[in-house]
Motif scaffolding. Sequence first.
Motif, PDB file in Angstrom:
ATOM      1  N   ILE A 186       0.837  -1.211   0.000  1.00  0.00           N
ATOM      2  CA  ILE A 186       0.000   0.000   0.000  1.00  0.00           C
ATOM      3  C   ILE A 186       0.865   1.251   0.000  1.00  0.00           C
ATOM      4  O   ILE A 186       0.594   2.219  -0.736  1.00  0.00           O
ATOM      5  CB  ILE A 186      -0.951  -0.007   1.210  1.00  0.00           C
ATOM      6  N   CYS A 187       1.914   1.246   0.791  1.00  0.00           N
ATOM      7  CA  CYS A 187       2.794   2.409   0.849  1.00  0.00           C
ATOM      8  C   CYS A 187       3.531   2.623  -0.473  1.00  0.00           C
ATOM      9  O   CYS A 187       3.818   3.759  -0.865  1.00  0.00           O
ATOM     10  CB  CYS A 187       3.786   2.258   2.000  1.00  0.00           C
ATOM     11  N   ALA A 188       3.822   1.547  -1.179  1.00  0.00           N
ATOM     12  CA  ALA A 188       4.450   1.674  -2.504  1.00  0.00           C
ATOM     13  C   ALA A 188       3.501   2.376  -3.464  1.00  0.00           C
ATOM     14  O   ALA A 188       3.895   3.280  -4.223  1.00  0.00           O
ATOM     15  CB  ALA A 188       4.830   0.302  -3.036  1.00  0.00           C
ATOM     16  N   LYS A 189       2.230   1.987  -3.439  1.00  0.00           N
ATOM     17  CA  LYS A 189       1.234   2.617  -4.313  1.00  0.00           C
ATOM     18  C   LYS A 189       1.054   4.094  -3.976  1.00  0.00           C
ATOM     19  O   LYS A 189       0.732   4.903  -4.853  1.00  0.00           O
ATOM     20  CB  LYS A 189      -0.097   1.887  -4.188  1.00  0.00           C
ATOM     21  N   ALA A 190       1.264   4.444  -2.726  1.00  0.00           N
ATOM     22  CA  ALA A 190       1.107   5.833  -2.291  1.00  0.00           C
ATOM     23  C   ALA A 190       2.374   6.648  -2.489  1.00  0.00           C
ATOM     24  O   ALA A 190       2.388   7.849  -2.181  1.00  0.00           O
ATOM     25  CB  ALA A 190       0.692   5.865  -0.822  1.00  0.00           C
ATOM     26  N   ASP A 214      -0.465  13.410   6.300  1.00  0.00           N
ATOM     27  CA  ASP A 214      -0.570  13.295   4.842  1.00  0.00           C
ATOM     28  C   ASP A 214      -0.381  11.845   4.389  1.00  0.00           C
ATOM     29  O   ASP A 214      -1.095  11.372   3.498  1.00  0.00           O
ATOM     30  CB  ASP A 214       0.468  14.191   4.163  1.00  0.00           C
ATOM     31  N   ALA A 215       0.560  11.141   5.004  1.00  0.00           N
ATOM     32  CA  ALA A 215       0.781   9.729   4.657  1.00  0.00           C
ATOM     33  C   ALA A 215      -0.459   8.896   4.971  1.00  0.00           C
ATOM     34  O   ALA A 215      -0.841   8.008   4.203  1.00  0.00           O
ATOM     35  CB  ALA A 215       1.989   9.194   5.414  1.00  0.00           C
ATOM     36  N   PHE A 216      -1.097   9.184   6.113  1.00  0.00           N
ATOM     37  CA  PHE A 216      -2.316   8.459   6.471  1.00  0.00           C
ATOM     38  C   PHE A 216      -3.441   8.759   5.480  1.00  0.00           C
ATOM     39  O   PHE A 216      -4.198   7.857   5.088  1.00  0.00           O
ATOM     40  CB  PHE A 216      -2.757   8.838   7.890  1.00  0.00           C
ATOM     41  N   LYS A 217      -3.559  10.018   5.052  1.00  0.00           N
ATOM     42  CA  LYS A 217      -4.631  10.386   4.128  1.00  0.00           C
ATOM     43  C   LYS A 217      -4.407   9.774   2.747  1.00  0.00           C
ATOM     44  O   LYS A 217      -5.363   9.293   2.113  1.00  0.00           O
ATOM     45  CB  LYS A 217      -4.723  11.911   4.027  1.00  0.00           C
ATOM     46  N   ARG A 218      -3.164   9.775   2.288  1.00  0.00           N
ATOM     47  CA  ARG A 218      -2.878   9.211   0.966  1.00  0.00           C
ATOM     48  C   ARG A 218      -3.144   7.708   0.929  1.00  0.00           C
ATOM     49  O   ARG A 218      -3.686   7.186  -0.040  1.00  0.00           O
ATOM     50  CB  ARG A 218      -1.427   9.508   0.584  1.00  0.00           C
ATOM     51  N   THR A 219      -2.782   7.029   1.981  1.00  0.00           N
ATOM     52  CA  THR A 219      -2.998   5.576   1.987  1.00  0.00           C
ATOM     53  C   THR A 219      -4.454   5.223   2.238  1.00  0.00           C
ATOM     54  O   THR A 219      -4.936   4.182   1.773  1.00  0.00           O
ATOM     55  CB  THR A 219      -2.098   4.900   3.039  1.00  0.00           C
ATOM     56  N   GLN A 253      -6.925   6.670   0.879  1.00  0.00           N
ATOM     57  CA  GLN A 253      -7.550   6.714  -0.444  1.00  0.00           C
ATOM     58  C   GLN A 253      -7.335   5.412  -1.203  1.00  0.00           C
ATOM     59  O   GLN A 253      -8.172   5.021  -2.029  1.00  0.00           O
ATOM     60  CB  GLN A 253      -6.973   7.888  -1.238  1.00  0.00           C
ATOM     61  N   ILE A 254      -6.237   4.715  -0.897  1.00  0.00           N
ATOM     62  CA  ILE A 254      -5.945   3.450  -1.568  1.00  0.00           C
ATOM     63  C   ILE A 254      -6.718   2.306  -0.925  1.00  0.00           C
ATOM     64  O   ILE A 254      -7.271   1.445  -1.610  1.00  0.00           O
ATOM     65  CB  ILE A 254      -4.427   3.176  -1.542  1.00  0.00           C
ATOM     66  N   THR A 255      -6.775   2.294   0.386  1.00  0.00           N
ATOM     67  CA  THR A 255      -7.477   1.197   1.070  1.00  0.00           C
ATOM     68  C   THR A 255      -8.989   1.378   1.035  1.00  0.00           C
ATOM     69  O   THR A 255      -9.733   0.414   1.220  1.00  0.00           O
ATOM     70  CB  THR A 255      -7.044   1.115   2.551  1.00  0.00           C
ATOM     71  N   ASN A 256      -9.430   2.621   0.840  1.00  0.00           N
ATOM     72  CA  ASN A 256     -10.858   2.956   0.907  1.00  0.00           C
ATOM     73  C   ASN A 256     -11.452   2.629   2.274  1.00  0.00           C
ATOM     74  O   ASN A 256     -12.660   2.420   2.400  1.00  0.00           O
ATOM     75  CB  ASN A 256     -11.660   2.232  -0.185  1.00  0.00           C
ATOM     76  N   TYR A 257     -10.597   2.568   3.286  1.00  0.00           N
ATOM     77  CA  TYR A 257     -11.068   2.300   4.643  1.00  0.00           C
ATOM     78  C   TYR A 257     -10.281   3.107   5.666  1.00  0.00           C
ATOM     79  O   TYR A 257     -10.786   4.089   6.197  1.00  0.00           O
ATOM     80  CB  TYR A 257     -10.992   0.803   4.936  1.00  0.00           C
ATOM     81  N   LEU A 258      -9.026   2.718   5.924  1.00  0.00           N
ATOM     82  CA  LEU A 258      -8.225   3.392   6.942  1.00  0.00           C
ATOM     83  C   LEU A 258      -6.809   3.660   6.460  1.00  0.00           C
ATOM     84  O   LEU A 258      -6.251   2.869   5.690  1.00  0.00           O
ATOM     85  CB  LEU A 258      -8.151   2.537   8.217  1.00  0.00           C
ATOM     86  N   LYS A 268     -11.574  14.862  12.476  1.00  0.00           N
ATOM     87  CA  LYS A 268     -11.428  15.811  11.367  1.00  0.00           C
ATOM     88  C   LYS A 268     -10.985  15.124  10.089  1.00  0.00           C
ATOM     89  O   LYS A 268     -11.622  15.251   9.040  1.00  0.00           O
ATOM     90  CB  LYS A 268     -10.436  16.908  11.750  1.00  0.00           C
ATOM     91  N   GLU A 269      -9.880  14.372  10.149  1.00  0.00           N
ATOM     92  CA  GLU A 269      -9.335  13.750   8.948  1.00  0.00           C
ATOM     93  C   GLU A 269      -9.900  12.355   8.702  1.00  0.00           C
ATOM     94  O   GLU A 269      -9.858  11.852   7.587  1.00  0.00           O
ATOM     95  CB  GLU A 269      -7.799  13.680   9.043  1.00  0.00           C
ATOM     96  N   LYS A 270     -10.371  11.722   9.766  1.00  0.00           N
ATOM     97  CA  LYS A 270     -10.986  10.388   9.684  1.00  0.00           C
ATOM     98  C   LYS A 270     -10.079   9.356   8.997  1.00  0.00           C
ATOM     99  O   LYS A 270     -10.538   8.509   8.232  1.00  0.00           O
ATOM    100  CB  LYS A 270     -12.330  10.473   8.954  1.00  0.00           C
ATOM    101  N   VAL A 271      -8.788   9.433   9.315  1.00  0.00           N
ATOM    102  CA  VAL A 271      -7.846   8.435   8.780  1.00  0.00           C
ATOM    103  C   VAL A 271      -7.798   7.197   9.674  1.00  0.00           C
ATOM    104  O   VAL A 271      -7.245   6.161   9.289  1.00  0.00           O
ATOM    105  CB  VAL A 271      -6.434   9.032   8.627  1.00  0.00           C
TER     106      VAL A 271
END
Length: 453
Positions: A181-185, A205-210, A212-217, A271-274
């Motif tokens: 997942i981190c590679a994709k991000a 930012d790292a949590f938010k970008r990942t 979007q990939i997991t569509n969960y957390l 706020k960010e809901k990561v």
Amino acid sequence: MFSEQDGRLPSATMPTPAQGMTRRHFLERAVALGIGGSAALAALNACATPGSAGASLTFWNLFGGGDGVRMEQMEDNFRKSRPDVQLEAVTLSWGAPYYTKLAMAAAGGRPPDVGVSHMTRVPLYAANNLLDSFDLDELAKVGITEDRFLPDIWKRAQYNGKLYAIPLDTHPFVMYYNVDICAKAGLLNADGTLKPLEGAEAVMDAFKRTRQITNYLGLAVDTQDVTPWRIFYSLYSQLGGEVLSADGRQLTIDNAKAIQALQFMSDLTQKEKVASSTLDYAGAVAAFGSGKAAFHWNGEWEVSTFLPQKNLKFNMVPLPKVFDLNRAQADSHAFIFPHQIQVDPAQRKAALEFIAFMLKDSLTWAQGGHIPAYLPITDSTEYKQLQPQSNYADAAAHAVVDPIAWFSGSASELETQAGSAFQSLLAGQFTPQQALDQFTGAINKLLKITPPF
């Protein structure tokens, strides 16, 4: 954890059986150690049972799960190397049940030859005369010397200028990450390791970008138990904050720093809901293990859970520096000598040899995630090749342990009260100020109680 040049805990005198250790004395000591009356009585009755005759080395510990398996392996290794020593190892329930029986056994004069304790518990037990100190000269004869441990962990093993514990490990709060997942991000270096994450903005930012990939957390973390305390204490310590005065008697919370740490925690779930505000410990582990989250904050011991999962490609690093300093909440397991009324020199010698063997065999222990305290192990090629366990070894030098007070330490009332206040923050029920108010109010109540010892 504890340095005693300033006398953080009041000295205490404990009546020995020879002085008339009564059931009342037992129960008074139980209150001092945060133990319920019924549990203390049960332990007292157990300690009064006559032991079996014959020379044997008794060892009590509280290790279950993967830790228990590895400890049994190390015990068996000792038995093979020393067939002349009869080792009787007893595993008791983690937390209050273990510490209840350990305290009562030491107070009642029927303790094991060697025990295990979280280092955060050592000052309280030493203050209540429940531990025997170690003879440095005798330790040196079996290869246990100060230069073979990090300075801070050796210092924390002392009380009133004497050594009361031999550190086995450091177990810090760390960060796990899903490699794919981190590679994709775009968060990995060319060698596949995680790029450094420093500062609140970069971490979020790292949590938010990942996410979007997991569509969960982006981050899977327990928000229900004592983990919220570990998060807060790590972040607050990164800001240089302290919870209690050096003597453990005054609240020294820096409100601005505490609010800053709590606001970041609130942003994770609100706020960010990561991160999820409803995940418990098992749920957070499962979310990361199943690839539903890119990052996981937890103790390093869950490496044993994730390694067997063939579909999970993960790695581990120290907790990121969200704020100013490299700090992460931690504790240590350590070997102790519960107080004995009369010490048999041959038994004590065998006990020291047992501890030395366990330290030298702690590469086995490291497989479960804990960072060995014995530097000849952590400096060895074998440990450095142990992946991903050795990747966060530097966290041992940046460990911050729970403040020293009669109500603090692993599995303590401080952690319970903090967990309650900060759970409500993560759930969106409290503002950072409300969470801080509940926490400080609970601690102030505890501080007003005269320590029973």
